[in-house]
Design an enzyme around this catalytic site. Structure first.
Site, PDB file in Angstrom:
ATOM      1  N   ASP A  44      47.542 -58.381 109.647  1.00  0.00           N
ATOM      2  CA  ASP A  44      47.311 -58.866 111.006  1.00  0.00           C
ATOM      3  C   ASP A  44      45.817 -58.711 111.298  1.00  0.00           C
ATOM      4  O   ASP A  44      45.296 -57.579 111.287  1.00  0.00           O
ATOM      5  CB  ASP A  44      48.156 -58.037 111.985  1.00  0.00           C
ATOM      6  CG  ASP A  44      48.015 -58.534 113.427  1.00  0.00           C
ATOM      7  OD1 ASP A  44      46.971 -59.134 113.768  1.00  0.00           O
ATOM      8  OD2 ASP A  44      48.936 -58.304 114.217  1.00  0.00           O
ATOM      9  N   CYS A  78      41.836 -76.418 115.146  1.00  0.00           N
ATOM     10  CA  CYS A  78      42.185 -77.850 115.096  1.00  0.00           C
ATOM     11  C   CYS A  78      42.626 -78.290 116.489  1.00  0.00           C
ATOM     12  O   CYS A  78      43.574 -79.044 116.641  1.00  0.00           O
ATOM     13  CB  CYS A  78      43.249 -78.126 114.037  1.00  0.00           C
ATOM     14  SG  CYS A  78      44.795 -77.278 114.315  1.00  0.00           S
TER      15      CYS A  78
HETATM   16  C1  LIG Z   1      45.166 -72.739 111.604  1.00  0.00           C
HETATM   17  S1  LIG Z   1      46.219 -71.826 110.583  1.00  0.00           S
HETATM   18  C2  LIG Z   1      45.170 -71.484 109.201  1.00  0.00           C
HETATM   19  C3  LIG Z   1      44.958 -72.667 108.275  1.00  0.00           C
HETATM   20  C4  LIG Z   1      44.236 -72.251 107.006  1.00  0.00           C
HETATM   21  N1  LIG Z   1      42.979 -71.592 107.289  1.00  0.00           N
HETATM   22  C5  LIG Z   1      43.981 -73.422 106.081  1.00  0.00           C
HETATM   23  O1  LIG Z   1      42.881 -73.957 106.029  1.00  0.00           O
HETATM   24  O2  LIG Z   1      44.916 -73.805 105.362  1.00  0.00           O
HETATM   25  C6  LIG Z   1      46.280 -70.284 111.375  1.00  0.00           C
HETATM   26  C7  LIG Z   1      47.038 -69.220 110.609  1.00  0.00           C
HETATM   27  O3  LIG Z   1      46.855 -67.991 111.306  1.00  0.00           O
HETATM   28  C8  LIG Z   1      47.988 -67.185 111.074  1.00  0.00           C
HETATM   29  N2  LIG Z   1      47.978 -66.109 112.085  1.00  0.00           N
HETATM   30  C9  LIG Z   1      48.458 -66.116 113.344  1.00  0.00           C
HETATM   31  N3  LIG Z   1      48.229 -64.929 113.946  1.00  0.00           N
HETATM   32  C10 LIG Z   1      47.582 -64.155 113.044  1.00  0.00           C
HETATM   33  C11 LIG Z   1      47.074 -62.830 113.069  1.00  0.00           C
HETATM   34  N4  LIG Z   1      47.188 -62.055 114.150  1.00  0.00           N
HETATM   35  N5  LIG Z   1      46.485 -62.348 111.951  1.00  0.00           N
HETATM   36  C12 LIG Z   1      46.376 -63.115 110.845  1.00  0.00           C
HETATM   37  N6  LIG Z   1      46.847 -64.374 110.761  1.00  0.00           N
HETATM   38  C13 LIG Z   1      47.429 -64.896 111.850  1.00  0.00           C
HETATM   39  C14 LIG Z   1      49.144 -68.153 111.150  1.00  0.00           C
HETATM   40  O4  LIG Z   1      50.263 -67.639 110.458  1.00  0.00           O
HETATM   41  C15 LIG Z   1      48.539 -69.407 110.495  1.00  0.00           C
HETATM   42  O5  LIG Z   1      48.921 -69.475 109.147  1.00  0.00           O
END
Ligand SMILES: C[S@@+](CC[C@H](N)C(=O)[O-])C[C@H]1O[C@@H](n2cnc3c(N)ncnc32)[C@H](O)[C@@H]1O
Length: 441
Positions: A318, A393
């Protein structure tokens, strides 16, 4: 008046209590051993509108449960369901003009069947009206809802009779509003607040664009528009190309390349940008690709293996929780941190039509809070002179420009570069900002 009706409809659009009680399950049980494409779509729409299931997950579940749908039928199902969700504001508006029963009082499964028919009647030229209407009526009969058939039949036939006039209305100037742009009122007003009417119209029209296909990063590392099932092609399987939108391809290219760099992508699933970084930096570098969701890590691993990347460490973490291994004497020790945060996704509504159903201003506010919590933690890991890249995005200023300002006013960074991509120019809507950490005075 229209607004009021649609707001009421929105309120009932997610019958979350049904998700908990399982009442909605009834509509997922097969009516026949094998469903027709339209029967499958009506039930899928039920789960999207009534149970709040994400469209792409509903499609994935359907195709897993119904392997008898071949590629052509799957494409048809995808088109019908995406189109109906995309245009639901307009479909409901037309239904409300022709039905004495208000939308919000209609039996939910009837509403889905009617939405699907009206979508086909008005927006799909190649479908004969009798097919668009009769399949929905037959579905109602099979569900033992014969009593609703005369009503549905009359409404649908009247809409079909007035098709040209109704479509003309959508094109008229006074319909450059939420209905004409196929946006829920809350989203239309939100975009108008951030961008003004003219740009909101431009953005919403790009969401509705018929331009098909998607982008890959090709063998030369350049964006290329393709269509079809690229995942079955040799150049994809061998790792020569990757599916990635044009704007997302820009992110890793912002990185200041360096031998032996230590990099963190703190929100990395499914791994598009982390893998791009790993391939640009080469084997002397290490890319920590993390995501909060353990069950998404396999997506990064699949990409890593397909691309043959050996310099990645894939871990569940996280990003709001501080990791001491990236701090030395209280100072960050990473060359680059990429923060591609979870966001409202307003830049990709053209592809994810159902984001219309999930939007709320409160949702944006709580995402901004989450984004700031993530930023506040991971910005510490960057060493002086190192780089922080923030990206989303989405189009909301709260999640983009306001977070840029938050970084500049709270942490020791200077802005190096930023860019906003509008949907359809030609990729998805997107935002990035690259910052350099100031050396201590
Ligand atoms: C926009 S997506 C990332 C896309 C990725 N960077 C790519 O280019 O393929 C955001 C991601 O953040 C993750 N996420 C959400 N809350 C989070 C947290 N507190 N810590 C880490 N990851 C988190 C979600 O599971 C999701 O996979």
């Amino acid at each position: 008046m229209e607004t009021e009706k649609r707001d009421k409809n929105k309120k009932r659009s997610f019958r979350r209590e049904k998700r908990q009680t399982g009442e909605g399950q009834a509509h997922r049980e097969p009516v026949l051993q094998q469903k027709t494409e339209r029967e499958a779509v009506i039930e899928l729409l039920y789960s999207v509108f009534e149970e709040g299931v994400f469209l792409h997950l509903a499609l994935r579940r359907l195709f897993a449960e119904a392997p008898y749908f071949d590629t052509r039928k799957r494409a048809f199902i995808t088109k019908l369901s995406h189109g109906t969700v995309e245009r639901y504001i307009q479909l409901d508006y037309f239904l409300s003009l022709y039905s004495k029963t208000p939308i919000e009082k209609m039996k939910p499964i009837l509403l889905q069947a009617m939405r699907l028919s009206v979508y086909q009647l008005l927006f799909l030229d190649k479908i004969p009206p009798h097919a668009a209407i009769n399949e929905s009526l037959n579905y109602l009969k099979k569900r033992k809802l014969q009593g609703l058939v005369p009503f549905a039949n009359a409404v649908l036939r009247n809409i079909n009779k007035d098709k040209e006039r109704l479509l003309e209305e959508l094109k008229s100037k006074h319909r450059e509003d939420a209905i004409g742009l196929a946006l829920p009122d809350a989203l239309f007003s939100f975009l108008k607040k951030d961008y003004g009417l003219e740009d909101t119209i431009r953005i919403a029209k790009a969401f509705l664009s018929e331009e098909g296909g998607f982008f890959i990063r090709n063998e030369k590392g350049e964006g290329e528009r393709v269509s079809g099932n690229i995942m079955e092609e040799e150049r994809f399987l061998s790792g020569d190309v990757t599916i990635q939108d044009l704007s997302s391809q820009e992110v890793a290219k912002l990185a200041h390349l360096k031998e032996g760099a230590k990099i963190l992508d703190c929100c990395s699933a499914p791994g598009g940008k982390a893998c791009h970084l790993a391939s640009l930096f080469g084997e002397s570098a290490v890319v920590y690709a993390r995501d909060e969701k353990q069950d998404k890590l396999y997506l990064i691993e699949e990409n890593q293996k397909r691309l043959g990347l050996k310099n990645m460490r894939i871990e569940a973490w996280d990003a709001r929780v501080e990791d001491l291994q990236f701090l030395e004497n209280g100072e960050g020790c990473l060359d680059l941190v990429l923060c591609d945060v979870p966001c409202s996704g307003l830049g990709v509504i053209g592809k994810k039509a159902d984001l219309r159903l999930h939007f709320s201003e409160e949702g944006v506010k709580s995402l901004q809070k989450l984004q700031r919590e993530i930023l506040s933690t991971v910005q510490k890991y960057v060493k002086p002179g190192g780089q922080l890249i923030y990206s989303t995005c989405t189009l909301s200023k709260a999640e983009n420009e306001e977070n840029r300002d938050y970084i500049l006013s709270h942490f020791p960074y200077k802005l190096e570069k930023e860019k906003k991509f509008y949907p359809g120019e030609p990729g998805d809507g997107f935002y990035y900002a690259s910052f350099i950490k100031k050396a201590k005075a």
